[in-house]
Enzyme design. Structure first.
Site, PDB file in Angstrom:
ATOM      1  N   LYS A 236       6.243 -33.053  18.543  1.00  8.82           N
ATOM      2  CA  LYS A 236       5.702 -31.981  19.373  1.00  8.82           C
ATOM      3  C   LYS A 236       4.628 -32.546  20.291  1.00  8.82           C
ATOM      4  CE  LYS A 236       6.658 -29.266  15.370  1.00  8.82           C
ATOM      5  NZ  LYS A 236       6.138 -29.022  14.040  1.00  8.82           N
TER       6      LYS A 236
HETATM    7  N1  GLU Z   1       4.794 -30.063   7.100  1.00  9.68           N
HETATM    8  C1  GLU Z   1       5.188 -31.423   7.311  1.00  9.68           C
HETATM    9  C2  GLU Z   1       5.660 -31.612   8.732  1.00  9.68           C
HETATM   10  O1  GLU Z   1       6.118 -30.701   9.355  1.00  9.68           O
HETATM   11  C3  GLU Z   1       6.315 -31.840   6.386  1.00  9.68           C
HETATM   12  C4  GLU Z   1       5.864 -31.952   4.992  1.00  9.68           C
HETATM   13  C5  GLU Z   1       6.905 -32.413   4.017  1.00  9.68           C
HETATM   14  O2  GLU Z   1       8.113 -32.279   4.248  1.00  9.68           O
HETATM   15  O3  GLU Z   1       6.477 -32.905   2.972  1.00  9.68           O
HETATM   16  O4  GLU Z   1       5.570 -32.702   9.253  1.00  9.68           O
END
Ligand code: GLU
Length: 293
Positions: A236
């Protein structure tokens, strides 16, 4: 054998892009190939970085791609009590401690940045803050973590030297990703974490935290990253375009190619047909325990 439970855990800082779809599809395929459950968890602990409504937008994107969770999604921003309880257990056991250091103090004491781009905490407050108020909370780490990734094979990290005592609760009061993800994976009974390779470096910290909390360690599979034209990971931050969902089956086929799956048999054209056709391809590529190259 414990029934398979997997998850996709997007941070709603921006829409799904081609890179995050690869992780979403891989986790969904792995769950289906194991006849398991697939959950979605919205990782919005860092509230200020999450635009309002982005969570619902992402859930809508997943639905448009036919990736529907088997249970209602959960939001990390509503689960602070679980993280607080875990932190209190660690503090009571002497595994976590309050840290009074400012960022500038850590930078001055820590020396050059390691490959993760994060400063290695020099351990200043390990024996106490000398009367200064605690700003953040850190896990006391030691030694090396050896682990095995289903795609990358054996991995190892010298936690203390490469990462140091890492943050569980930040100075601004927000929960750190490491603590939230470990508490949630255990609380949700996750047996298999399938996510992007950019997170592989975080796994030893999460395993150390699981051990400190007496929680099981899931199996891990880190999927290949999608690179932007400039060679950096598509993210992003470097302006990855939101997915064009006018032809969701085409997006799934592209993501499957990036996962190294064989081209789909002719005739798999609708969304449902595409997804159904991908499951055996993933299962075949994985073998019994491995993962596609
Ligand atoms: N929330 C994290 C991200 O979007 C991913 C966390 C995970 O899969 O452990 O990069």
């Amino acid at each position: 054998m414990t029934a398979y439970r997997g998850r996709f855990a997007p941070s709603p800082t921006g829409p799904l892009h081609a890179g995050s779809l690869v992780a979403a599809l891989a986790s969904w395929l792995d769950a289906r190939a194991h006849r398991g459950q697939w959950l979605v968890r919205i990782e919005d602990v860092d509230g200020p970085r999450c635009p309002p409504g982005m969570d619902e937008f992402i859930l809508g994107q997943l639905a448009a791609l036919g990736l529907l969770p088997d249970e209602p999604p959960v939001w990390q921003s509503r689960r602070g009590a679980l993280y607080q309880a875990a932190l209190e257990r660690l503090v009571a056991a002497g595994q976590a401690y309050g840290c009074a250091c400012t960022r500038a103090e850590i930078a001055a004491a820590a020396g050059p940045r390691p490959k993760h781009g994060e400063l290695v905490y020099p351990g200043t407050c390990r024996q106490g803050t000398h009367g200064r108020p605690a700003r953040a909370w850190r896990l006391r780490v030691q030694g090396r973590v050896d682990w095995r990734d289903r795609r990358l094979g054996p991995q190892s990290q010298e936690l203390q030297a490469e990462v140091g005592d890492f943050v569980l609760k930040r100075a601004d009061g927000l929960w750190a990703y490491q603590l939230a993800v470990v508490v949630d994976d255990a609380e949700q009974g996750i047996t298999d974490v399938v996510r992007g390779a950019d997170l592989a470096d975080n796994t030893p910290r999460q395993i150390a935290l699981q051990r400190a909390l007496g929680l099981p360690t899931p199996r891990y599979l880190h999927t290949p990253l999608v690179l932007a034209a400039d060679g950096h990971k598509l993210s992003k931050q470097n302006g990855a375009a939101a997915l064009d969902l006018g032809d969701p089956a085409a997006r799934l086929r592209e993501a499957a190619t990036r996962l190294g799956l064989a081209p789909l048999p002719a005739g798999s054209s609708t969304l449902a047909e595409t997804l159904a056709a991908l499951v055996p391809l993933w299962a075949a590529a994985c073998g019994s325990e491995g993962a596609p190259a």
